[in-house]
Motif scaffolding. Sequence first.
Motif, mmCIF file in Angstrom:
data_model
loop_
_atom_site.group_PDB
_atom_site.id
_atom_site.type_symbol
_atom_site.label_atom_id
_atom_site.label_comp_id
_atom_site.label_asym_id
_atom_site.label_seq_id
_atom_site.Cartn_x
_atom_site.Cartn_y
_atom_site.Cartn_z
ATOM 1 N N GLN A 59 37.932 60.772 58.967
ATOM 2 C CA GLN A 59 37.535 61.404 60.230
ATOM 3 C C GLN A 59 37.031 62.820 59.998
ATOM 4 O OE1 GLN A 59 40.971 61.049 62.743
ATOM 5 N NE2 GLN A 59 40.445 58.979 63.402
ATOM 6 N N GLU A 60 37.725 63.562 59.137
ATOM 7 C CA GLU A 60 37.280 64.922 58.819
ATOM 8 C C GLU A 60 35.916 64.896 58.113
ATOM 9 O OE1 GLU A 60 38.671 67.921 59.569
ATOM 10 O OE2 GLU A 60 40.068 66.759 60.805
ATOM 11 N N TYR A 61 35.733 63.919 57.242
ATOM 12 C CA TYR A 61 34.475 63.773 56.515
ATOM 13 C C TYR A 61 33.328 63.492 57.489
ATOM 14 C CZ TYR A 61 31.026 61.625 53.387
ATOM 15 O OH TYR A 61 29.886 61.289 52.706
ATOM 16 N N TYR A 62 33.538 62.559 58.412
ATOM 17 C CA TYR A 62 32.503 62.237 59.383
ATOM 18 C C TYR A 62 32.237 63.408 60.328
ATOM 19 C CZ TYR A 62 32.348 57.369 57.902
ATOM 20 O OH TYR A 62 32.194 56.223 57.168
ATOM 21 N N LYS A 63 33.280 64.159 60.648
ATOM 22 C CA LYS A 63 33.098 65.350 61.481
ATOM 23 C C LYS A 63 32.202 66.359 60.746
ATOM 24 C CE LYS A 63 36.758 66.878 63.567
ATOM 25 N NZ LYS A 63 38.041 67.583 63.817
ATOM 26 N N GLY A 64 32.437 66.532 59.446
ATOM 27 C CA GLY A 64 31.604 67.424 58.649
ATOM 28 C C GLY A 64 30.167 66.942 58.564
ATOM 29 N N THR A 113 28.630 65.149 60.805
ATOM 30 C CA THR A 113 28.045 65.374 62.125
ATOM 31 C C THR A 113 27.637 66.832 62.285
ATOM 32 O OG1 THR A 113 29.431 63.620 63.034
ATOM 33 C CG2 THR A 113 28.462 65.158 64.602
ATOM 34 N N GLN A 114 28.469 67.740 61.809
ATOM 35 C CA GLN A 114 28.134 69.162 61.877
ATOM 36 C C GLN A 114 26.881 69.464 61.051
ATOM 37 O OE1 GLN A 114 31.689 71.067 60.526
ATOM 38 N NE2 GLN A 114 32.765 70.801 62.487
ATOM 39 N N LYS A 148 29.293 73.901 53.075
ATOM 40 C CA LYS A 148 29.694 72.665 53.767
ATOM 41 C C LYS A 148 29.248 71.440 52.968
ATOM 42 C CE LYS A 148 31.484 70.995 57.537
ATOM 43 N NZ LYS A 148 32.889 71.172 57.839
ATOM 44 N N LYS A 185 42.582 59.803 58.310
ATOM 45 C CA LYS A 185 42.461 61.211 58.693
ATOM 46 C C LYS A 185 41.394 61.907 57.844
ATOM 47 C CE LYS A 185 45.241 65.332 59.452
ATOM 48 N NZ LYS A 185 46.561 65.937 59.328
#
Length: 143
Positions: free
Chosen positions: A113-118, A120-121, A9, A110
């Motif tokens: 958003q995926e980057y920030y989601k990663g 956060t994970q 990740k 988009k």
Amino acid sequence: MLNNQKIKKMHKLALYESGEGKKHLAISNYYRSDYIGLALIKNFFLTTIAYGLLLLIYFGYRSEYLMENIHKMNLALMALQIIGLYIIMVVGYSILTYIYCSVKYAKAQKGIQEYYKGLTQMKKAYDREERRNGRITGRRTKA
């Protein structure tokens, strides 16, 4: 102990950040309207310069004919044609620029958003690990 999923990740996030993400992060600093407006202003000036160069090339190529027949030409009609072609060119390129920048901005949003989601994970994984290590060593963690 190293966790392969966390490493994968982190690697994926670092690749995005150093590659395509660098452009996306720069785009995401603007509001959509500001980004598109700036692109349209650039488009106007670049289209004007390009049209001026095209006119110079055309008139340079046709200079002999123009010098011999300038007294027979309707210069007002020629000026209207030049201005009309300029307006058509600016409007056409502005529409293309608007569409291109809208799509580019949406794609950047988009990706971000995926980057920030990663991210956060990853933060949640580190928090879980920290809580787990706190319990193992007997330390209390702040909530």
